[in-house]
Design a protein around this motif. Structure first.
Motif, PDB file in Angstrom:
ATOM      1  N   ALA A 167     -40.480 -18.220  59.942  1.00  0.00           N
ATOM      2  CA  ALA A 167     -39.744 -16.955  60.064  1.00  0.00           C
ATOM      3  C   ALA A 167     -38.371 -16.998  59.386  1.00  0.00           C
ATOM      4  CB  ALA A 167     -39.578 -16.557  61.541  1.00  0.00           C
ATOM      5  N   GLY A 168     -38.226 -17.868  58.397  1.00  0.00           N
ATOM      6  CA  GLY A 168     -36.933 -18.024  57.750  1.00  0.00           C
ATOM      7  C   GLY A 168     -36.795 -17.213  56.469  1.00  0.00           C
ATOM      8  N   THR A 169     -35.710 -17.477  55.740  1.00  0.00           N
ATOM      9  CA  THR A 169     -35.418 -16.728  54.522  1.00  0.00           C
ATOM     10  C   THR A 169     -36.377 -17.101  53.383  1.00  0.00           C
ATOM     11  OG1 THR A 169     -33.797 -18.403  53.854  1.00  0.00           O
ATOM     12  CG2 THR A 169     -32.979 -16.533  55.129  1.00  0.00           C
ATOM     13  N   THR A 170     -36.707 -18.393  53.295  1.00  0.00           N
ATOM     14  CA  THR A 170     -37.530 -18.834  52.162  1.00  0.00           C
ATOM     15  C   THR A 170     -38.918 -18.229  52.211  1.00  0.00           C
ATOM     16  OG1 THR A 170     -36.288 -20.913  52.090  1.00  0.00           O
ATOM     17  CG2 THR A 170     -38.383 -20.847  50.905  1.00  0.00           C
ATOM     18  N   ILE A 171     -39.534 -18.205  53.396  1.00  0.00           N
ATOM     19  CA  ILE A 171     -40.890 -17.654  53.489  1.00  0.00           C
ATOM     20  C   ILE A 171     -40.876 -16.155  53.205  1.00  0.00           C
ATOM     21  CG2 ILE A 171     -40.858 -17.198  55.976  1.00  0.00           C
ATOM     22  CD1 ILE A 171     -43.815 -18.491  53.834  1.00  0.00           C
ATOM     23  N   ALA A 172     -39.778 -15.490  53.540  1.00  0.00           N
ATOM     24  CA  ALA A 172     -39.674 -14.064  53.218  1.00  0.00           C
ATOM     25  C   ALA A 172     -39.657 -13.864  51.704  1.00  0.00           C
ATOM     26  CB  ALA A 172     -38.415 -13.472  53.849  1.00  0.00           C
ATOM     27  N   GLY A 173     -38.913 -14.717  51.012  1.00  0.00           N
ATOM     28  CA  GLY A 173     -38.883 -14.628  49.559  1.00  0.00           C
ATOM     29  C   GLY A 173     -40.206 -15.020  48.928  1.00  0.00           C
ATOM     30  N   LEU A 174     -40.843 -16.079  49.445  1.00  0.00           N
ATOM     31  CA  LEU A 174     -42.136 -16.513  48.914  1.00  0.00           C
ATOM     32  C   LEU A 174     -43.201 -15.444  49.083  1.00  0.00           C
ATOM     33  CD1 LEU A 174     -42.190 -20.220  50.129  1.00  0.00           C
ATOM     34  CD2 LEU A 174     -42.109 -19.447  47.759  1.00  0.00           C
ATOM     35  N   HIS A 175     -43.130 -14.708  50.182  1.00  0.00           N
ATOM     36  CA  HIS A 175     -44.100 -13.635  50.410  1.00  0.00           C
ATOM     37  C   HIS A 175     -44.027 -12.599  49.290  1.00  0.00           C
ATOM     38  CE1 HIS A 175     -45.598 -10.104  53.116  1.00  0.00           C
ATOM     39  NE2 HIS A 175     -46.557 -10.586  52.363  1.00  0.00           N
ATOM     40  N   VAL A 176     -42.813 -12.260  48.877  1.00  0.00           N
ATOM     41  CA  VAL A 176     -42.653 -11.291  47.784  1.00  0.00           C
ATOM     42  C   VAL A 176     -43.201 -11.864  46.471  1.00  0.00           C
ATOM     43  CG1 VAL A 176     -40.991  -9.993  46.410  1.00  0.00           C
ATOM     44  CG2 VAL A 176     -40.689 -10.177  48.888  1.00  0.00           C
ATOM     45  N   LEU A 177     -42.929 -13.134  46.196  1.00  0.00           N
ATOM     46  CA  LEU A 177     -43.453 -13.749  44.975  1.00  0.00           C
ATOM     47  C   LEU A 177     -44.977 -13.729  44.962  1.00  0.00           C
ATOM     48  CD1 LEU A 177     -41.084 -16.842  44.554  1.00  0.00           C
ATOM     49  CD2 LEU A 177     -40.943 -14.618  43.408  1.00  0.00           C
ATOM     50  N   GLU A 178     -45.600 -13.972  46.115  1.00  0.00           N
ATOM     51  CA  GLU A 178     -47.064 -13.914  46.191  1.00  0.00           C
ATOM     52  C   GLU A 178     -47.567 -12.483  45.984  1.00  0.00           C
ATOM     53  OE1 GLU A 178     -49.132 -16.330  46.214  1.00  0.00           O
ATOM     54  OE2 GLU A 178     -47.739 -17.981  46.585  1.00  0.00           O
ATOM     55  N   GLN A 179     -46.843 -11.509  46.525  1.00  0.00           N
ATOM     56  CA  GLN A 179     -47.244 -10.117  46.334  1.00  0.00           C
ATOM     57  C   GLN A 179     -47.238  -9.737  44.850  1.00  0.00           C
ATOM     58  OE1 GLN A 179     -44.337  -8.263  49.002  1.00  0.00           O
ATOM     59  NE2 GLN A 179     -46.005  -7.578  50.346  1.00  0.00           N
ATOM     60  N   TYR A 180     -46.281 -10.275  44.117  1.00  0.00           N
ATOM     61  CA  TYR A 180     -46.182  -9.972  42.686  1.00  0.00           C
ATOM     62  C   TYR A 180     -46.948 -10.970  41.811  1.00  0.00           C
ATOM     63  CZ  TYR A 180     -42.841  -6.225  43.482  1.00  0.00           C
ATOM     64  OH  TYR A 180     -42.245  -5.048  43.891  1.00  0.00           O
ATOM     65  N   ARG A 181     -47.734 -11.836  42.444  1.00  0.00           N
ATOM     66  CA  ARG A 181     -48.650 -12.752  41.761  1.00  0.00           C
ATOM     67  C   ARG A 181     -47.925 -13.643  40.747  1.00  0.00           C
ATOM     68  NH1 ARG A 181     -52.679 -10.736  38.797  1.00  0.00           N
ATOM     69  NH2 ARG A 181     -54.254 -12.188  39.567  1.00  0.00           N
ATOM     70  N   LEU A 182     -46.819 -14.254  41.218  1.00  0.00           N
ATOM     71  CA  LEU A 182     -46.047 -15.125  40.335  1.00  0.00           C
ATOM     72  C   LEU A 182     -46.897 -16.265  39.791  1.00  0.00           C
ATOM     73  CD1 LEU A 182     -43.172 -15.950  39.226  1.00  0.00           C
ATOM     74  CD2 LEU A 182     -43.066 -17.487  41.185  1.00  0.00           C
ATOM     75  N   ARG A 183     -47.683 -16.905  40.640  1.00  0.00           N
ATOM     76  CA  ARG A 183     -48.504 -18.031  40.185  1.00  0.00           C
ATOM     77  C   ARG A 183     -49.483 -17.589  39.109  1.00  0.00           C
ATOM     78  NH1 ARG A 183     -49.180 -22.142  44.829  1.00  0.00           N
ATOM     79  NH2 ARG A 183     -47.853 -21.327  46.474  1.00  0.00           N
ATOM     80  N   ALA A 184     -50.147 -16.474  39.342  1.00  0.00           N
ATOM     81  CA  ALA A 184     -51.110 -15.968  38.361  1.00  0.00           C
ATOM     82  C   ALA A 184     -50.424 -15.636  37.043  1.00  0.00           C
ATOM     83  CB  ALA A 184     -51.820 -14.733  38.908  1.00  0.00           C
ATOM     84  N   ALA A 185     -49.183 -15.150  37.113  1.00  0.00           N
ATOM     85  CA  ALA A 185     -48.453 -14.818  35.888  1.00  0.00           C
ATOM     86  C   ALA A 185     -48.166 -16.069  35.063  1.00  0.00           C
ATOM     87  CB  ALA A 185     -47.147 -14.096  36.236  1.00  0.00           C
ATOM     88  N   PHE A 186     -47.737 -17.148  35.708  1.00  0.00           N
ATOM     89  CA  PHE A 186     -47.478 -18.389  34.990  1.00  0.00           C
ATOM     90  C   PHE A 186     -48.760 -18.975  34.414  1.00  0.00           C
ATOM     91  CE2 PHE A 186     -43.298 -18.828  37.267  1.00  0.00           C
ATOM     92  CZ  PHE A 186     -42.518 -18.970  36.122  1.00  0.00           C
ATOM     93  N   ILE A 187     -49.824 -18.974  35.211  1.00  0.00           N
ATOM     94  CA  ILE A 187     -51.102 -19.489  34.719  1.00  0.00           C
ATOM     95  C   ILE A 187     -51.569 -18.671  33.518  1.00  0.00           C
ATOM     96  CG2 ILE A 187     -53.554 -19.777  35.284  1.00  0.00           C
ATOM     97  CD1 ILE A 187     -52.612 -20.312  38.208  1.00  0.00           C
ATOM     98  N   GLY A 188     -51.446 -17.360  33.623  1.00  0.00           N
ATOM     99  CA  GLY A 188     -51.840 -16.483  32.524  1.00  0.00           C
ATOM    100  C   GLY A 188     -51.000 -16.696  31.279  1.00  0.00           C
ATOM    101  N   ALA A 189     -49.698 -16.984  31.471  1.00  0.00           N
ATOM    102  CA  ALA A 189     -48.821 -17.232  30.323  1.00  0.00           C
ATOM    103  C   ALA A 189     -49.255 -18.484  29.565  1.00  0.00           C
ATOM    104  CB  ALA A 189     -47.378 -17.374  30.794  1.00  0.00           C
ATOM    105  N   VAL A 190     -49.572 -19.548  30.296  1.00  0.00           N
ATOM    106  CA  VAL A 190     -50.017 -20.786  29.649  1.00  0.00           C
ATOM    107  C   VAL A 190     -51.359 -20.568  28.955  1.00  0.00           C
ATOM    108  CG1 VAL A 190     -50.704 -23.183  30.034  1.00  0.00           C
ATOM    109  CG2 VAL A 190     -48.707 -22.246  31.227  1.00  0.00           C
ATOM    110  N   GLU A 191     -52.240 -19.818  29.585  1.00  0.00           N
ATOM    111  CA  GLU A 191     -53.542 -19.541  28.965  1.00  0.00           C
ATOM    112  C   GLU A 191     -53.374 -18.736  27.677  1.00  0.00           C
ATOM    113  OE1 GLU A 191     -57.913 -17.646  30.145  1.00  0.00           O
ATOM    114  OE2 GLU A 191     -56.143 -17.092  31.321  1.00  0.00           O
ATOM    115  N   ALA A 192     -52.560 -17.686  27.719  1.00  0.00           N
ATOM    116  CA  ALA A 192     -52.362 -16.846  26.535  1.00  0.00           C
ATOM    117  C   ALA A 192     -51.697 -17.630  25.411  1.00  0.00           C
ATOM    118  CB  ALA A 192     -51.520 -15.620  26.901  1.00  0.00           C
ATOM    119  N   ALA A 193     -50.711 -18.442  25.755  1.00  0.00           N
ATOM    120  CA  ALA A 193     -50.021 -19.221  24.731  1.00  0.00           C
ATOM    121  C   ALA A 193     -50.944 -20.286  24.131  1.00  0.00           C
ATOM    122  CB  ALA A 193     -48.771 -19.871  25.316  1.00  0.00           C
ATOM    123  N   THR A 194     -51.811 -20.873  24.948  1.00  0.00           N
ATOM    124  CA  THR A 194     -52.790 -21.840  24.435  1.00  0.00           C
ATOM    125  C   THR A 194     -53.719 -21.170  23.431  1.00  0.00           C
ATOM    126  OG1 THR A 194     -52.758 -23.127  26.484  1.00  0.00           O
ATOM    127  CG2 THR A 194     -54.655 -23.426  25.035  1.00  0.00           C
TER     128      THR A 194
END
Length: 272
Positions: free
Chosen positions: A233-260
């Motif tokens: 219930a802290g600040t970090t998990i609140a921020g991580l929740h937003v990053l997951e909503q905006y699919r940050l991990r998928a964006a980075f994976i997609g960037a590496v795939e596109a650049a490859t």
């Protein structure tokens, strides 16, 4: 003191030269770089290092034991044609030209030419490169250690199969740009919440640097390090929740795939 030649004298060549000098692997008067007459700033930079700057590609070969191909991919064929008559099995040739395979270089030079293909990245400018290399068919037993010694002067290095080079180009070659955007975005968030811009940039950059060192030096999995910062219930998990909503991990994976995929396209173009 190694005698080192650069075929091309741009920013990456300058970064490598500075790293080699700082590590004591060579000295200024043991370095020769070639570049176009119009590249007056590059000429001046090498001269300021105590090196020789010339406007033809034969002199660096004649004056050096270790050579770096540091020109744009489209120019490599012309450079190889220039040096083919004068390069010998006594030279070690390291190419940092993106997309030019070892086989493509070897077939344009005399038999027994010792070739190593290198993929550094721009943090070589601050001796923090993540470099990899792959060896050709004619290298000598000591060539790997020579390449390692040189590349460690500007950061880290690992030997990899050549088939890894395109995804590595996408990950560590293009990766600094992804991280610069991340730093800028973190700083923008700080500014939005009231921080001065210069302070926000310093904190964001130092945070990325510190997190990177935690991964490298503790050897703890990034997921575990993330969990260690994330209180219930802290600040970090609140921020991580937003990053997951905006699919940050998928964006980075997609960037590496596109650049490859783009690197593969470019490699086919410059090798054909």
């Amino acid at each position: 003191m190694m005698k080192i030649g650069f075929l091309g004298a741009g920013k990456m060549a300058q970064a490598l030269a500075n790293g080699f000098l700082a590590a004591g692997l060579t000295k200024g008067d043991h370095i020769v770089a070639s570049c176009a007459p119009k590249d007056v700033n590059d000429i001046r930079t090498f001269q300021d290092l105590g090196a020789t700057a010339v406007t033809n590609n034969v002199v660096p070969v004649e004056k050096s034991e270790v050579l770096f191909i540091a020109v744009k991919p489209a120019v490599v064929s012309r450079v190889l044609a220039d040096i083919a008559p004068v390069i010998t099995p006594n030279h070690l040739l390291l190419s940092i030209a993106m997309g030019i395979t070892v086989k493509n270089i070897e077939k344009k030079l005399p038999p027994k030419t010792r070739v190593i293909r290198v993929m550094p990245n721009t943090p070589a400018l601050v001796q923090s490169a993540a470099s990899v290399f792959t060896c050709g068919s004619a290298i000598l037993p000591d060539d790997r250690s020579t390449a390692t010694k040189l590349l460690k002067a500007v950061g880290t290095c690992e030997e990899v199969p050549e088939s890894y080079l395109d995804p590595i180009t996408a990950l560590s070659g293009s990766g600094p740009a992804y991280i610069y955007v991340t730093i800028e975005a973190l700083a923008d968030g700080g500014v939005k919440m009231g921080l001065p811009r210069d302070l926000a940039y310093r904190l964001a950059a130092q945070t990325v640097l510190g997190a990177s060192r935690m991964v490298l030096e503790t050897k703890v999995h990034p997921g575990e390090l993330k969990d260690n910062v994330t209180s219930p219930a802290g600040t970090t998990i609140a921020g991580l929740h937003v990053l997951e909503q905006y699919r940050l991990r998928a964006a980075f994976i997609g960037a590496v795939e596109a650049a490859t995929n783009r690197s593969l396209q470019l490699s086919k173009g410059v090798s054909s």
